[in-house]
Design a protein around this motif. Structure first.
Motif, short mmCIF file in Angstrom:
data_model
loop_
_atom_site.label_atom_id
_atom_site.label_comp_id
_atom_site.label_asym_id
_atom_site.label_seq_id
_atom_site.Cartn_x
_atom_site.Cartn_y
_atom_site.Cartn_z
N GLY A 191 7.14 -1.40 -9.62
CA GLY A 191 8.60 -1.59 -9.12
C GLY A 191 8.67 -1.67 -7.53
N ASP A 192 7.67 -1.42 -6.74
CA ASP A 192 7.91 -1.68 -5.27
C ASP A 192 6.46 -1.93 -4.65
OD1 ASP A 192 9.15 -1.39 -2.82
OD2 ASP A 192 8.95 0.87 -2.64
N ILE A 193 6.03 -3.07 -4.67
CA ILE A 193 4.76 -3.43 -4.11
C ILE A 193 5.08 -3.89 -2.86
CG2 ILE A 193 2.76 -4.93 -4.44
CD1 ILE A 193 3.22 -4.98 -7.31
N ASN A 194 4.42 -3.46 -1.70
CA ASN A 194 4.60 -3.77 -0.33
C ASN A 194 3.44 -3.38 0.26
OD1 ASN A 194 5.59 -0.98 1.02
ND2 ASN A 194 6.85 -1.40 -0.76
N ALA A 195 3.11 -3.47 1.60
CA ALA A 195 2.08 -3.14 2.22
C ALA A 195 2.04 -1.64 2.75
CB ALA A 195 1.94 -3.87 3.63
N GLU A 196 3.21 -1.03 2.94
CA GLU A 196 3.13 0.34 3.04
C GLU A 196 2.66 1.14 1.97
OE1 GLU A 196 6.51 3.72 4.91
OE2 GLU A 196 7.12 1.43 4.50
N ASN A 197 2.72 0.53 0.55
CA ASN A 197 2.21 1.26 -0.45
C ASN A 197 0.75 1.18 -0.93
OD1 ASN A 197 4.41 2.82 -1.10
ND2 ASN A 197 5.38 1.21 -2.23
N ILE A 198 0.11 0.25 0.07
CA ILE A 198 -1.25 -0.32 -0.12
C ILE A 198 -2.22 0.50 0.91
CG2 ILE A 198 -2.87 -2.14 -0.22
CD1 ILE A 198 -0.34 -3.86 -1.17
N TYR A 199 -3.27 1.11 0.43
CA TYR A 199 -4.17 1.91 1.35
C TYR A 199 -5.53 1.10 1.18
CZ TYR A 199 -0.96 5.94 1.62
OH TYR A 199 -0.13 6.56 2.13
N ILE A 200 -6.25 1.00 2.17
CA ILE A 200 -7.60 0.60 2.56
C ILE A 200 -8.57 1.58 2.97
CG2 ILE A 200 -8.98 -1.11 3.59
CD1 ILE A 200 -6.87 -2.97 3.59
N SER A 201 -9.29 2.08 2.13
CA SER A 201 -10.60 3.09 2.39
C SER A 201 -11.46 2.70 3.54
CB SER A 201 -11.18 3.48 1.03
OG SER A 201 -12.16 4.28 1.33
N MET A 202 -11.62 3.84 4.50
CA MET A 202 -12.33 3.71 5.44
C MET A 202 -13.89 3.94 4.99
SD MET A 202 -10.40 2.54 7.85
CE MET A 202 -9.71 1.66 6.70
N GLU A 203 -14.07 4.63 4.00
CA GLU A 203 -15.56 4.88 3.59
C GLU A 203 -16.20 4.02 2.75
OE1 GLU A 203 -15.22 8.78 1.77
OE2 GLU A 203 -14.59 9.99 3.51
N GLY A 204 -15.41 3.20 2.00
CA GLY A 204 -15.75 2.23 1.28
C GLY A 204 -14.55 1.10 1.52
N PRO A 205 -14.79 0.28 2.35
CA PRO A 205 -13.88 -0.93 2.80
C PRO A 205 -13.44 -1.72 1.78
CG PRO A 205 -15.68 -0.32 4.70
CD PRO A 205 -15.90 0.15 3.47
N SER A 206 -14.37 -2.02 0.78
CA SER A 206 -13.89 -2.91 -0.20
C SER A 206 -12.95 -2.33 -1.33
CB SER A 206 -15.12 -3.46 -0.99
OG SER A 206 -15.72 -2.34 -1.85
N GLN A 207 -12.64 -0.89 -1.18
CA GLN A 207 -11.70 -0.14 -1.96
C GLN A 207 -10.29 -0.19 -1.44
OE1 GLN A 207 -13.25 3.74 -2.15
NE2 GLN A 207 -15.17 3.16 -3.36
N VAL A 208 -9.31 -0.62 -2.28
CA VAL A 208 -8.06 -0.87 -1.96
C VAL A 208 -7.33 -0.11 -2.95
CG1 VAL A 208 -6.05 -2.65 -1.89
CG2 VAL A 208 -8.46 -3.36 -1.18
N PHE A 209 -6.41 0.80 -2.58
CA PHE A 209 -5.45 1.52 -3.68
C PHE A 209 -4.09 1.14 -3.61
CE2 PHE A 209 -8.93 4.35 -2.17
CZ PHE A 209 -9.29 5.12 -3.36
N LEU A 210 -3.38 1.24 -4.56
CA LEU A 210 -2.03 0.79 -4.70
C LEU A 210 -1.45 2.28 -5.31
CD1 LEU A 210 0.40 -0.92 -4.75
CD2 LEU A 210 -0.07 -1.49 -7.35
N ALA A 211 -0.67 2.82 -4.26
CA ALA A 211 0.12 3.78 -4.38
C ALA A 211 1.48 3.75 -4.31
CB ALA A 211 -0.31 4.89 -3.02
N GLY A 212 2.50 4.75 -4.20
CA GLY A 212 3.63 4.78 -4.13
C GLY A 212 4.41 4.62 -5.10
N TYR A 213 4.41 5.49 -6.37
CA TYR A 213 4.98 5.10 -7.68
C TYR A 213 6.40 5.85 -7.99
CZ TYR A 213 0.42 3.37 -8.99
OH TYR A 213 -0.75 2.50 -8.81
N SER A 214 6.93 5.86 -6.85
CA SER A 214 8.30 6.46 -6.76
C SER A 214 9.37 5.74 -7.45
CB SER A 214 9.00 7.03 -5.58
OG SER A 214 8.89 5.82 -4.66
N HIS A 215 9.22 4.48 -7.63
CA HIS A 215 10.06 3.26 -8.52
C HIS A 215 9.45 3.15 -9.79
CE1 HIS A 215 11.71 3.24 -4.33
NE2 HIS A 215 12.82 2.99 -4.95
#
Length: 520
Positions: free
Chosen positions: A350-374
């Motif tokens: 419900g609210d996909i944008n760059a502010e809700n996407i995290y890129i891990s520094m330990e595993g740079p190929s790991q991408v998280f989709l966070a921010g599920y308030s909507h």
């Protein structure tokens, strides 16, 4: 008709009364009757039980000249001054050091000789503060003493006061173009100060404050990393630990964060995620695990996550150039994996944008989709929610990326998430969207509605004279054609993006080196 006054409370009584009906004071009958046709008043004698009749002329009506003469000066016709006719009686009420008899005396005659007391202003109820208090509070919110953070989310607006911290280096024209354009669309925050800083509707707790989750584990707040009008994100230290390996997301007890907690408990269990990874032969699924949650100080709700790295928005703001097509396609494949999982569990983001996407520094190929308030449960019990406009608050989420469904107040569906991801891909690749020039939700919604049926014009508006990415073009064309209840072909969508990534010499397992170089 003869009457008398009670010596204790001053109540007017008939002559034959043996007790006062107001205070209950008993008294003997008066010694004698007053003159015929005149009223009598009983003054206090030498003993509490004796009464002496006093003759008083009738009181003139209110507003007459005689009334003023009685107040200021004793008339020659009055045998006894009005002030002497009865003692000054104090007001009723509890007072220290006074006898019960004195407390019963009435103040009815006192107002004749003194102007009315000035009434104190009554405080207006509202959040436990008076009008003056609320005005001070609003002034504090709108002026310079707003909560700030060293996070790159906070940047002084042109002409406003600079945020605390070191002064940023001079940006190149290309970088300034991207940052200004991108920040122009961060309209998720409606609560802003006059200086343009984003502020939170939640009062930030103090750094170092200790919180206890439902499992009785204690967490200590570190520095404030970021904040929006809905929530705040802190570094979190486990009990007796000096190293921060977690982040704590905190919001109002009954705010949007409750919706996120509900989603994480229902659809993001660790066992379900592990099972999905094995069954679909994935190396990673970027759904952030919630390791703890709880309430604090009767007004906050908080969630604990492992550290997930930097937000994509903060990385984009730190770069002087746009991300490469290979990087964008790699991000798209990782996010599409997460959307496939949550859609299979009856929810949409419900609210996909760059502010809700995290890129891990330990595993740079790991991408998280966070921010599920909507997050929205689009298919409860396997039954698809019907399309109904104005069934929810319209325009919820980041205006530049949400779907037309969300603009119209309909519950977001699977196509809504996939279309939002398409808008993100276009923005990250080209740095622009056709509705850059407006911030009006209705205008943005109308333009998105028009481009749903004219994808080539949408692509040409974004890419201009640059080469259009064939993988992104294929993806956007497919998702814009989806119906509200259609089941997307996730394997085909991912295959198209992955083929484009491989054609550029990339792979999902490769590090996002171009995105994370400045953070190593």
């Amino acid at each position: 008709m003869p009457f008398q006054f009670c010596p204790q409370c001053g109540t007017k009584l008939q002559a034959d009364f043996r007790f006062c009906p107001s205070c209950g004071e008993k008294f003997p009958a008066p010694a004698g009757a007053g003159p015929s046709g005149d009223d009598t008043i009983c003054g206090s004698g030498e003993s509490s039980g004796s009464f002496s009749p006093v003759s008083v002329s009738p009181r003139p009506p209110l507003g007459s000249p005689c009334r003023a003469a009685i107040r200021g000066k004793r008339s020659a016709e009055d045998p006894v001054p009005l002030q002497d006719a009865s003692p000054v009686l104090p007001k009723r009420g509890k007072a220290r050091g006074k006898t019960p008899a004195a407390l019963k005396q009435k103040d009815g005659m006192e107002g004749l000789n003194s102007p009315p007391a000035k009434k104190a202003p009554t405080p207006v109820k509202g959040r436990g503060r008076s009008v003056c208090g609320r005005q001070v509070e609003e002034k504090e919110l709108s002026e310079d003493n707003l909560p700030t953070s060293p996070s790159p989310f906070f940047k002084a607006s042109p002409g406003g006061d600079p945020s605390p911290g070191p002064k940023p280096a001079q940006k190149s024209p290309q970088k300034e173009s991207w940052v200004v354009r991108h920040n122009h669309f961060r309209r998720g925050s409606k609560l802003k100060s006059r200086s343009g800083k984003r502020v939170s509707a939640v009062t930030p707790p103090q750094e170092g404050e200790e919180l206890t989750d439902t499992a009785c584990r204690k967490w200590r707040l570190g520095k404030l990393l970021s904040q929006t009008e809905k929530d705040l994100v802190y570094e979190a230290f486990a009990s007796n630990s000096k190293e921060s390996k977690h982040i704590l997301k905190l919001g109002a007890k009954d705010g949007r964060i409750f919706n996120e907690q509900n989603f994480l408990q229902r659809a993001a269990k660790a066992s379900s995620v592990d099972k999905w990874i094995k069954s679909n032969r994935l190396d990673f699924l970027g759904l952030p695990p919630c390791v703890g949650f709880g309430l604090h100080a009767l007004q906050y709700r908080f969630l604990i996550f492992p550290s997930m790295g930097q937000t994509l928005l903060s990385i984009l703001e730190s770069k002087a150039t746009l991300p490469s097509e290979r990087t964008v396609l790699q991000l798209a494949c990782r996010i599409l994996d997460v959307l496939t999982f949550i859609h299979s569990n009856e929810y949409v983001h419900g609210d996909i944008n760059a502010e809700n996407i995290y890129i891990s520094m330990e595993g740079p190929s790991q991408v998280f989709l966070a921010g599920y308030s909507h997050a929205f449960r689009y298919c409860p019990g396997g039954q698809q929610v019907e399309y109904r406009e104005a069934s929810r608050t319209p325009h919820e989420g980041a205006l530049e990326y949400i779907s037309v469904d969300s603009h119209k107040g309909a519950g977001p569906s699977r196509r809504s998430d996939l279309q939002s991801l398409g808008y993100c891909l276009l923005h990250w690749l080209t740095g622009t969207l056709p509705w850059d020039s407006t911030s009006d939700p209705q205008t943005i919604s109308a333009q998105k509605q028009r481009f749903l049926e004219d994808v080539p014009t949408l692509l040409s508006s974004c890419f201009g004279e640059k080469r259009v990415s064939s993988a992104v073009q294929q993806y956007v064309t497919q998702v814009m054609a989806l119906g509200y209840t259609d089941t997307p072909d996730y394997p085909a969508l991912k295959a198209g993006l992955n083929d484009g990534l491989l054609a550029l010499g990339g792979a999902l397992e490769q590090p996002l080196s171009s995105m994370t170089a400045s953070y190593h």
